[in-house]
Design a protein around this motif. Sequence first.
Motif, PDB file in Angstrom:
ATOM      1  N   GLY A 168     -10.266  -7.315  14.157  1.00  0.00           N
ATOM      2  CA  GLY A 168      -9.730  -6.883  15.444  1.00  0.00           C
ATOM      3  C   GLY A 168     -10.624  -5.843  16.091  1.00  0.00           C
ATOM      4  O   GLY A 168     -11.536  -5.297  15.458  1.00  0.00           O
ATOM      5  N   PRO A 169     -10.353  -5.530  17.355  1.00  0.00           N
ATOM      6  CA  PRO A 169     -11.211  -4.585  18.083  1.00  0.00           C
ATOM      7  C   PRO A 169     -11.166  -3.172  17.509  1.00  0.00           C
ATOM      8  O   PRO A 169     -12.174  -2.491  17.479  1.00  0.00           O
ATOM      9  N   GLU A 170     -10.000  -2.742  17.025  1.00  0.00           N
ATOM     10  CA  GLU A 170      -9.880  -1.400  16.449  1.00  0.00           C
ATOM     11  C   GLU A 170      -8.978  -1.455  15.226  1.00  0.00           C
ATOM     12  O   GLU A 170      -7.926  -2.075  15.266  1.00  0.00           O
ATOM     13  N   PRO A 171      -9.377  -0.806  14.145  1.00  0.00           N
ATOM     14  CA  PRO A 171      -8.497  -0.782  12.981  1.00  0.00           C
ATOM     15  C   PRO A 171      -7.263   0.066  13.254  1.00  0.00           C
ATOM     16  O   PRO A 171      -7.314   1.008  14.038  1.00  0.00           O
ATOM     17  N   GLN A 172      -6.156  -0.292  12.629  1.00  0.00           N
ATOM     18  CA  GLN A 172      -4.934   0.494  12.775  1.00  0.00           C
ATOM     19  C   GLN A 172      -5.118   1.818  12.035  1.00  0.00           C
ATOM     20  O   GLN A 172      -5.425   1.821  10.847  1.00  0.00           O
ATOM     21  N   PRO A 173      -4.923   2.953  12.709  1.00  0.00           N
ATOM     22  CA  PRO A 173      -5.071   4.227  12.008  1.00  0.00           C
ATOM     23  C   PRO A 173      -3.899   4.521  11.074  1.00  0.00           C
ATOM     24  O   PRO A 173      -4.025   5.307  10.165  1.00  0.00           O
ATOM     25  N   TYR A 174      -2.743   3.877  11.310  1.00  0.00           N
ATOM     26  CA  TYR A 174      -1.567   4.100  10.463  1.00  0.00           C
ATOM     27  C   TYR A 174      -1.294   2.823   9.685  1.00  0.00           C
ATOM     28  O   TYR A 174      -0.951   1.790  10.260  1.00  0.00           O
ATOM     29  N   LEU A 175      -1.437   2.894   8.351  1.00  0.00           N
ATOM     30  CA  LEU A 175      -1.283   1.697   7.523  1.00  0.00           C
ATOM     31  C   LEU A 175       0.176   1.350   7.245  1.00  0.00           C
ATOM     32  O   LEU A 175       0.518   0.181   7.125  1.00  0.00           O
ATOM     33  N   GLY A 176       1.041   2.358   7.097  1.00  0.00           N
ATOM     34  CA  GLY A 176       2.446   2.082   6.832  1.00  0.00           C
ATOM     35  C   GLY A 176       3.044   3.058   5.839  1.00  0.00           C
ATOM     36  O   GLY A 176       2.495   4.134   5.594  1.00  0.00           O
ATOM     37  N   ASP A 177       4.174   2.642   5.251  1.00  0.00           N
ATOM     38  CA  ASP A 177       4.956   3.500   4.358  1.00  0.00           C
ATOM     39  C   ASP A 177       4.982   2.935   2.940  1.00  0.00           C
ATOM     40  O   ASP A 177       5.100   1.731   2.753  1.00  0.00           O
ATOM     41  N   VAL A 178       4.930   3.840   1.976  1.00  0.00           N
ATOM     42  CA  VAL A 178       5.137   3.506   0.568  1.00  0.00           C
ATOM     43  C   VAL A 178       6.370   4.289   0.125  1.00  0.00           C
ATOM     44  O   VAL A 178       6.417   5.510   0.289  1.00  0.00           O
ATOM     45  N   VAL A 179       7.371   3.579  -0.397  1.00  0.00           N
ATOM     46  CA  VAL A 179       8.598   4.220  -0.865  1.00  0.00           C
ATOM     47  C   VAL A 179       8.655   4.073  -2.382  1.00  0.00           C
ATOM     48  O   VAL A 179       8.524   2.965  -2.911  1.00  0.00           O
ATOM     49  N   ILE A 180       8.814   5.195  -3.074  1.00  0.00           N
ATOM     50  CA  ILE A 180       8.807   5.213  -4.539  1.00  0.00           C
ATOM     51  C   ILE A 180      10.114   5.804  -5.049  1.00  0.00           C
ATOM     52  O   ILE A 180      10.531   6.882  -4.607  1.00  0.00           O
ATOM     53  N   SER A 181      10.753   5.098  -5.989  1.00  0.00           N
ATOM     54  CA  SER A 181      11.924   5.659  -6.654  1.00  0.00           C
ATOM     55  C   SER A 181      11.442   6.502  -7.831  1.00  0.00           C
ATOM     56  O   SER A 181      10.908   5.978  -8.808  1.00  0.00           O
ATOM     57  N   VAL A 182      11.653   7.798  -7.734  1.00  0.00           N
ATOM     58  CA  VAL A 182      11.257   8.699  -8.820  1.00  0.00           C
ATOM     59  C   VAL A 182      12.106   8.423 -10.057  1.00  0.00           C
ATOM     60  O   VAL A 182      11.616   8.501 -11.188  1.00  0.00           O
ATOM     61  N   GLU A 183      13.381   8.054  -9.863  1.00  0.00           N
ATOM     62  CA  GLU A 183      14.247   7.732 -11.008  1.00  0.00           C
ATOM     63  C   GLU A 183      13.699   6.553 -11.809  1.00  0.00           C
ATOM     64  O   GLU A 183      13.596   6.608 -13.035  1.00  0.00           O
ATOM     65  N   THR A 184      13.361   5.465 -11.118  1.00  0.00           N
ATOM     66  CA  THR A 184      12.824   4.290 -11.805  1.00  0.00           C
ATOM     67  C   THR A 184      11.463   4.610 -12.407  1.00  0.00           C
ATOM     68  O   THR A 184      11.179   4.218 -13.544  1.00  0.00           O
ATOM     69  N   ALA A 185      10.632   5.329 -11.676  1.00  0.00           N
ATOM     70  CA  ALA A 185       9.314   5.709 -12.194  1.00  0.00           C
ATOM     71  C   ALA A 185       9.472   6.522 -13.476  1.00  0.00           C
ATOM     72  O   ALA A 185       8.717   6.334 -14.436  1.00  0.00           O
ATOM     73  N   ARG A 186      10.448   7.404 -13.508  1.00  0.00           N
ATOM     74  CA  ARG A 186      10.682   8.224 -14.706  1.00  0.00           C
ATOM     75  C   ARG A 186      11.091   7.353 -15.903  1.00  0.00           C
ATOM     76  O   ARG A 186      10.624   7.566 -17.021  1.00  0.00           O
ATOM     77  N   ARG A 187      11.943   6.356 -15.668  1.00  0.00           N
ATOM     78  CA  ARG A 187      12.338   5.446 -16.756  1.00  0.00           C
ATOM     79  C   ARG A 187      11.124   4.679 -17.286  1.00  0.00           C
ATOM     80  O   ARG A 187      10.945   4.548 -18.494  1.00  0.00           O
ATOM     81  N   TYR A 188      10.299   4.159 -16.371  1.00  0.00           N
ATOM     82  CA  TYR A 188       9.109   3.415 -16.807  1.00  0.00           C
ATOM     83  C   TYR A 188       8.131   4.334 -17.546  1.00  0.00           C
ATOM     84  O   TYR A 188       7.541   3.948 -18.548  1.00  0.00           O
ATOM     85  N   ALA A 189       7.965   5.538 -17.045  1.00  0.00           N
ATOM     86  CA  ALA A 189       7.061   6.485 -17.706  1.00  0.00           C
ATOM     87  C   ALA A 189       7.528   6.766 -19.132  1.00  0.00           C
ATOM     88  O   ALA A 189       6.723   6.808 -20.059  1.00  0.00           O
ATOM     89  N   ALA A 190       8.832   6.941 -19.304  1.00  0.00           N
ATOM     90  CA  ALA A 190       9.373   7.183 -20.649  1.00  0.00           C
ATOM     91  C   ALA A 190       9.151   5.963 -21.542  1.00  0.00           C
ATOM     92  O   ALA A 190       8.765   6.099 -22.709  1.00  0.00           O
ATOM     93  N   ARG A 191       9.375   4.778 -21.001  1.00  0.00           N
ATOM     94  CA  ARG A 191       9.195   3.546 -21.774  1.00  0.00           C
ATOM     95  C   ARG A 191       7.744   3.398 -22.248  1.00  0.00           C
ATOM     96  O   ARG A 191       7.481   2.994 -23.369  1.00  0.00           O
ATOM     97  N   TRP A 192       6.800   3.726 -21.343  1.00  0.00           N
ATOM     98  CA  TRP A 192       5.379   3.577 -21.684  1.00  0.00           C
ATOM     99  C   TRP A 192       4.775   4.846 -22.283  1.00  0.00           C
ATOM    100  O   TRP A 192       3.572   4.899 -22.537  1.00  0.00           O
TER     101      TRP A 192
END
Length: 141
Positions: free
Chosen positions: A73-97
Amino acid sequence: VLMVNRQRRYRVETRALAQFAERVLAAVGKGGHAVAIVLVGDRAIRQLNRDFRGIDRPTDVLSFPFGELDPDGPEPQPYLGDVVISVETARRYAARWRIPLDRELRNLIIHGVLHLCGYDHETDRGEMRRLERRLRRALIP
């Protein structure tokens, strides 16, 4: 990088995570672009997962690209978007691994940012997973 912490259950070093996200963006050639990273609990991410993917359960990370990504395209988008992270789920996975929560959050930031850049592990031939591994080795001590 706009970092929004909408959960209060777990202590998270948001400034360090925002700086890490900036390094990820630079590593994938999007150093001049912006993203929002929103940290939530399982309840909020479950609602998003249900509304946008039709899956009625919490997940670790969701990405919401902003507009169309058109590298020719003529110009790249300066804003790529949103990333939403569940800290609760991340904590469970971190404990598992048996890894620190901070490390799992960094893994999820890499994963989410790659989705914002147009990568899709569900349709590519392992390209996104290979890039994730390279970025983890290069950016996470």
